[in-house]
Design an enzyme around this catalytic site. Sequence first.
Site, PDB file in Angstrom:
ATOM      1  N   CYS A 147      -5.833   8.521   9.033  1.00 18.46           N
ATOM      2  CA  CYS A 147      -6.010   7.867  10.328  1.00 18.46           C
ATOM      3  C   CYS A 147      -5.727   8.834  11.476  1.00 18.46           C
ATOM      4  O   CYS A 147      -4.823   9.668  11.392  1.00 18.46           O
ATOM      5  CB  CYS A 147      -5.076   6.664  10.454  1.00 18.46           C
ATOM      6  N   LYS A 191       0.830  -1.205   0.000  1.00 18.74           N
ATOM      7  CA  LYS A 191       0.000   0.000   0.000  1.00 18.74           C
ATOM      8  C   LYS A 191       0.863   1.252   0.000  1.00 18.74           C
ATOM      9  O   LYS A 191       0.632   2.189  -0.776  1.00 18.74           O
ATOM     10  CB  LYS A 191      -0.897  -0.001   1.237  1.00 18.74           C
ATOM     11  N   ASN A 192       1.881   1.269   0.861  1.00 15.59           N
ATOM     12  CA  ASN A 192       2.688   2.471   1.041  1.00 15.59           C
ATOM     13  C   ASN A 192       3.645   2.733  -0.111  1.00 15.59           C
ATOM     14  O   ASN A 192       4.314   3.763  -0.130  1.00 15.59           O
ATOM     15  CB  ASN A 192       3.456   2.396   2.361  1.00 15.59           C
ATOM     16  N   ASP A 227       3.921   0.684  12.007  1.00 16.78           N
ATOM     17  CA  ASP A 227       2.727   0.063  11.449  1.00 16.78           C
ATOM     18  C   ASP A 227       2.527  -1.378  11.915  1.00 16.78           C
ATOM     19  O   ASP A 227       1.497  -1.987  11.611  1.00 16.78           O
ATOM     20  CB  ASP A 227       2.776   0.103   9.913  1.00 16.78           C
ATOM     21  N   ARG A 246       0.949  14.391  11.753  1.00 18.48           N
ATOM     22  CA  ARG A 246       2.080  14.048  10.894  1.00 18.48           C
ATOM     23  C   ARG A 246       2.418  15.331  10.156  1.00 18.48           C
ATOM     24  O   ARG A 246       1.791  15.677   9.173  1.00 18.48           O
ATOM     25  CB  ARG A 246       1.697  12.909   9.947  1.00 18.48           C
ATOM     26  N   ARG A 269      -8.664  -0.220   4.110  1.00 16.10           N
ATOM     27  CA  ARG A 269      -7.739   0.744   3.509  1.00 16.10           C
ATOM     28  C   ARG A 269      -6.394   0.106   3.176  1.00 16.10           C
ATOM     29  O   ARG A 269      -5.677   0.604   2.296  1.00 16.10           O
ATOM     30  CB  ARG A 269      -7.506   1.928   4.455  1.00 16.10           C
TER      31      ARG A 269
END
Length: 428
Positions: A123, A29-30, A311, A128, A403
């Site tokens: 989220c 995903k990242n 994560d 951030r 997600r």
Amino acid sequence: MEGNPEHAGRLLVRGGGRLLGDVALSGAKNSALKLMAATLLTSGPCRIRRTPRISDVDTMTEMLRALGVDVARDGDELFVSAAGHLNDCAPYELVRTMRASIVVMGPLVARLGEAMIAMPGGCNIGPRRIDFHLRGLEKLGAAVEIEHGFIKVRCGQLRGAVVSLDYPSVGATENLVMAATAAEGETVIENAAREPEIADLCAYLRGMGAEIEGEGTSTVRVAGGRPLHGVDHTVVADRIEAGTYLIMGAATAGDVAVHGLDAEHLELFLTKLGDMGVEVAAHDDVIRVRRDGPLAPVDVSTLPHPGFATDLQAQMMVLLLLAEGTSILTENVFENRFVVVDELNRLGAGITTSGHHAVVSGPRGLTGTVVEAPDLRGGAALVTAGLVADGVTEVRGMHHVDRGYEDLVGKLGRLGADVERVADQGER
């Protein structure tokens, strides 16, 4: 069947079974989200293989289309073309749902000379800060204004510079690498993030014709001004998905192998599993965990890569609950990453927190109940807890989990888990 992420419903998890078998990992995903953003840099057609079928990719697809990009999907392949007229404004309703969409800023500035981005959402795991992104772009010659909830970035010609990041921010490193491909001269990013997804982005950009070196180290160099063209690229495997299933296997005293990932991407994590008494074996791109005996407590501190990934912190917390003794888990990356603790405690976890430390004492016997996923990784932790809890755990808020995890129900089912997706009242 996985279900529509727009109607994510609830997950019913019946605990007590061992997970046994193999997991074919999806694309990260990242990484996939950033590769999609990078297509803005070229008018050439791009093919992105092993793109995960997750709602964040759907959101980025909507974002690119809103910017004027053509996106088509065939299975796990995306075909992306930014050959037409592009818009420079990333709409609020999309940016607010996914912080990763801030990475369209760098390529838009590189391609169009300007970008207007809504302040990011995503989220609820703490602030951030995006000032690393903005100060870096200013170093490259861009002018930045923030007004009415939007970030406006403009430049005539970006110029290479030395940019020293105060913190190895992944998003800032990605934005600056992409912007630097259009800068005149060389850009040097010091204290750059070192995550494997950064290396994947740099490989993707090199496939486009960019000249980049140093990814995976704290100093990345980009020689700007090279003409960029389309590219055919396969997304790196998702190390967080891998770590999640490996934790699930270890937690259930199972035997689970994940396929498609270089074990170096999870080196410290795998060391921690071994320290706990989990049998870990890695060969080629296969990582296997087995557990027959008790678990030992360990202390874990999250740090930017190559440290322990934030994560995986929430999922690791569940495994620590099963260890015979007390573990201290320290969160050094995000401020609100312990929001899942209240939900785990509803299952009987008995975790206490103080500042950025969590005290986890075990072994704890968990009892199934109704819990609410507070965020993506917290949701994965609650599913993990449900696998070892007595009775049925109902995990609500599965839209968070959708997600980042492709076909979670299917993959768990193939490992022997008793999981079922059910619709919320009023859903079809």
